[in-house]
Design an enzyme around this catalytic site. Structure first.
Site, PDB file in Angstrom:
ATOM      1  N   GLY A  74     -18.389   4.216   9.401  1.00 49.72           N
ATOM      2  CA  GLY A  74     -19.105   3.811   8.184  1.00 49.72           C
ATOM      3  C   GLY A  74     -18.901   4.772   7.039  1.00 49.72           C
ATOM      4  O   GLY A  74     -17.782   5.067   6.616  1.00 49.72           O
ATOM      5  N   GLY A  75     -20.026   5.295   6.528  1.00 49.30           N
ATOM      6  CA  GLY A  75     -19.981   6.214   5.381  1.00 49.30           C
ATOM      7  C   GLY A  75     -19.130   7.436   5.651  1.00 49.30           C
ATOM      8  O   GLY A  75     -18.559   8.023   4.725  1.00 49.30           O
TER       9      GLY A  75
ATOM     10  N   GLY B 206      14.373  -3.099 -12.604  1.00 43.06           N
ATOM     11  CA  GLY B 206      13.019  -2.582 -12.809  1.00 43.06           C
ATOM     12  C   GLY B 206      12.797  -1.284 -12.059  1.00 43.06           C
ATOM     13  O   GLY B 206      12.023  -0.428 -12.478  1.00 43.06           O
ATOM     14  N   ALA B 207      13.504  -1.141 -10.936  1.00 41.22           N
ATOM     15  CA  ALA B 207      13.327   0.066 -10.144  1.00 41.22           C
ATOM     16  C   ALA B 207      13.890   1.279 -10.885  1.00 41.22           C
ATOM     17  O   ALA B 207      13.378   2.392 -10.761  1.00 41.22           O
ATOM     18  CB  ALA B 207      14.001  -0.100  -8.793  1.00 41.22           C
TER      19      ALA B 207
END
Ligand code: HXC
Length: 517
Positions: free
Chosen positions: A172-173, A407-408
């Site tokens: 959990g936390g 784009g790379a």
């Protein structure tokens, strides 16, 4: 002289605090092959430097649940400050012998207090986590306690380094707070991170899995990408926390520490001139290049087993700390996919907030095409990397070793994203796409109409390669600062870093940006 009863009482109280949940539970902790919180702090910190805060603080128990209300001094966490390599750090270590290290309201109070001290004084905070999460019998008080920690994790992010060392079951936390910090370091086979453990999972969904498979170090190192580093035992896990800090400043207004290099800054490595194969379809390992460029044995790879087509890590070059971002052509040809985008962009931002210069090595054919990647949001994830490099104001140096397509090319710290110096090796190919794909699109009709389509295609590919798949076209256009022999890479980077050390690059005033998360 007769013993002073007040001193004797203090000693007895201190001993009680040292024993946490008691000798039986300490023995049980040891029987599981785990160290106690105090033993862990001894390994983490320089000998004799630890100073404890609030060792006598205790919590309020709620008897209505019928749970033991025995008072445990220290409230299941040891907090204070000490030194690592002579530099001050604030620390907290959860004590599993007290209610399984779980977080109560008052434990949260102690942790928040050292976090506040750390940020006010500009020192890193290291949390040693070994906890069953929210202390059930405290109900909402415990949840509120976690919220106080999470808020500080977020607000202090980018101000002081925050490191989480996971040395037990962290439910959990106890997993969420580390997830907000800069580095998560797990011990193998003995630490787990999950929101709900195997038993709750079985009851809720019927899925059957053991703790190791659900949230062990191997899972988070290789599958989820949540952990950054892991080691086989607690001592070496804590040593990794010490080593990580050696690359980082104490806070965001300092520079990372300099360590006199054990390696000649002028060293040239002839082997580098022969690593990249002539055939652009043949793989090679970028790791071999990095090892030869950085100071010997200084590379600390971050997230080595996740998104392996990308490489991220800290190193020293000429004694100065740098963040390395690279492709690994040996894995999926170094293509950029969802995980690689996330891995690189997070690391770029990590380095930038702590003034660690970025050195990027590029060899990528581009973003990974495909329905799966598109549907899972490669545009959003890829944009993170553009965002991270564009906003980074630290010195940025790029070395293009081979492919930098489309784009790379742009995203991998190209000149247009504010990169200071770009070097290309003679093997660099900077183009919109590879020769074969480009010729197929541009000359489709010409090839189809040629008497010998295959030789026409071959001729056009050769012509395209001569024209675009070399660094000279880019250098002539001013997209590359220099074309260098690979063996010169180390001294060139060292010289560039020296020239960029006092770089002044103020950001535009704004509250904060809106990175596509
Ligand atoms: C109170 C707890 C506890 C808890 C364990 N203990 N978890 N006490 N609250 N959450 C106590 C046990 O009663 C025991 O006390 C001691 O810690 C050691 O626990 P064991 O079960 O004996 O140890 P082990 O077998 O090693 O198992 C450890 C464990 C398991 C895996 C952590 O105890 C467990 O699954 N606990 C529950 C985890 C959980 O679901 N936590 C809540 C998460 S929700 P004694 O007296 O015998 O020593 C959460 C919300 C946060 O955290 C919100 C964030 C957004």
């Amino acid at each position: 002289m007769k013993d002073n009863p007040l001193i004797l009482e203090l000693r007895a109280m201190r001993e009680k605090a040292r024993q946490g949940g008691g000798t039986d539970r300490i023995a049980a902790q040891h029987a599981k092959g785990k160290l106690t919180a105090r033993e862990r702090l001894d390994y983490l910190l320089d000998p004799g430097t630890f100073n404890e805060l609030e060792p006598f603080l205790t919590g309020h128990s709620d008897e209505s649940l019928g749970v033991s209300t025995e008072e445990y001094l220290g409230e299941g966490v040891i907090t204070g400050y000490g030194q690592i390599d002579g530099r001050t750090v604030y620390v907290y270590a959860q004590d599993f012998t007290v209610h399984g290290g779980t977080l109560s309201e008052m434990q949260s109070h102690k942790i928040c207090r050292v976090m506040d001290f750390a940020v006010r004084n500009g020192y890193p905070i290291i949390g040693i986590i070994d906890s069953g999460g929210a202390r059930i019998q405290e109900g909402v008080k415990s949840l509120g306690g976690y919220a106080e920690i999470f808020r500080r994790n977020a607000l202090y992010s980018g101000v002081i380094p925050q490191i989480s060392v996971m040395l037990g079951p962290c439910a959990g936390g106890a997993s969420y707070s580390p997830a907000l910090t800069d580095l998560i370091i797990m011990v193998e086979k003995k630490s787990y991170m999950f929101l709900t453990g195997p038993e709750v999972l079985k009851a809720a969904t019927g899925e059957v899995v053991d703790a190791e498979q659900l949230g062990g170090a191997d899972t988070h190192m290789a599958i989820s990408g949540i952990a950054h580093l892991s080691a086989p035992d607690e001592r070496s896990t804590l040593a990794l926390a010490r080593r990580s800090l050696s690359f980082l400043p104490s806070n965001n207004v300092e520079n990372p520490p300099y360590r006199a290099p054990n390696d000649d800054p002028a060293r040239m490595d002839e082997e580098l001139n022969h690593i990249v194969p002539f055939d652009p379809t043949m793989p090679y390992s970028m790791h071999h290049i990095l090892e030869r460029v950085v100071d010997k044995n200084s590379f600390l790879e971050i997230q080595p087993a996740w998104g392996r087509n990308a490489i991220t890590g800290f190193a020293r070059i000429g004694g100065h700390s740098v963040g390395i971002v690279a492709q690994e052509p040996d894995v999926m040809a170094g293509v950029i996919d969802l995980d690689a985008s996330d891995k690189m962009s997070r690391f770029v931002r990590f380095c930038d907030c702590f003034n660690v210069p970025l050195v990027t090595f590029v060899d990528t054919p581009g973003y990974l095409p495909g329905i799966d990647q598109e549907h899972r949001g490669i545009i959003r994830h890829g944009a993170k990397l553009l965002y991270a490099y564009s906003e980074a104001t630290v010195p940025k140096i790029t070395v293009i070793t081979r492919k930098a397509y489309g784009g790379a090319y742009v995203v991998m710290s190209s000149k247009f994203l504010g990169t200071d110096v770009t070097y290309a090796w003679p093997s660099a190919e900077i183009a919109v796409m590879g020769a074969d794909a480009a010729v197929n699109i541009l000359f489709k009709k010409q090839i189809a109409g040629a008497p010998d389509a295959s030789s026409e295609r071959k001729r056009l590919v050769e012509e395209y390669r001569r024209k675009f798949n070399n660094p000279y076209y880019s250098a002539k256009a001013g997209y590359v600062d220099d074309i260098i022999e690979p063996r010169e890479t180390r001294p060139k980077i060292i010289a560039s870093l020296a020239a960029l050390r006092d770089k002044y690059s103020p950001a535009l005033p704004r509250k904060h940006g809106n990175i596509p998360v």
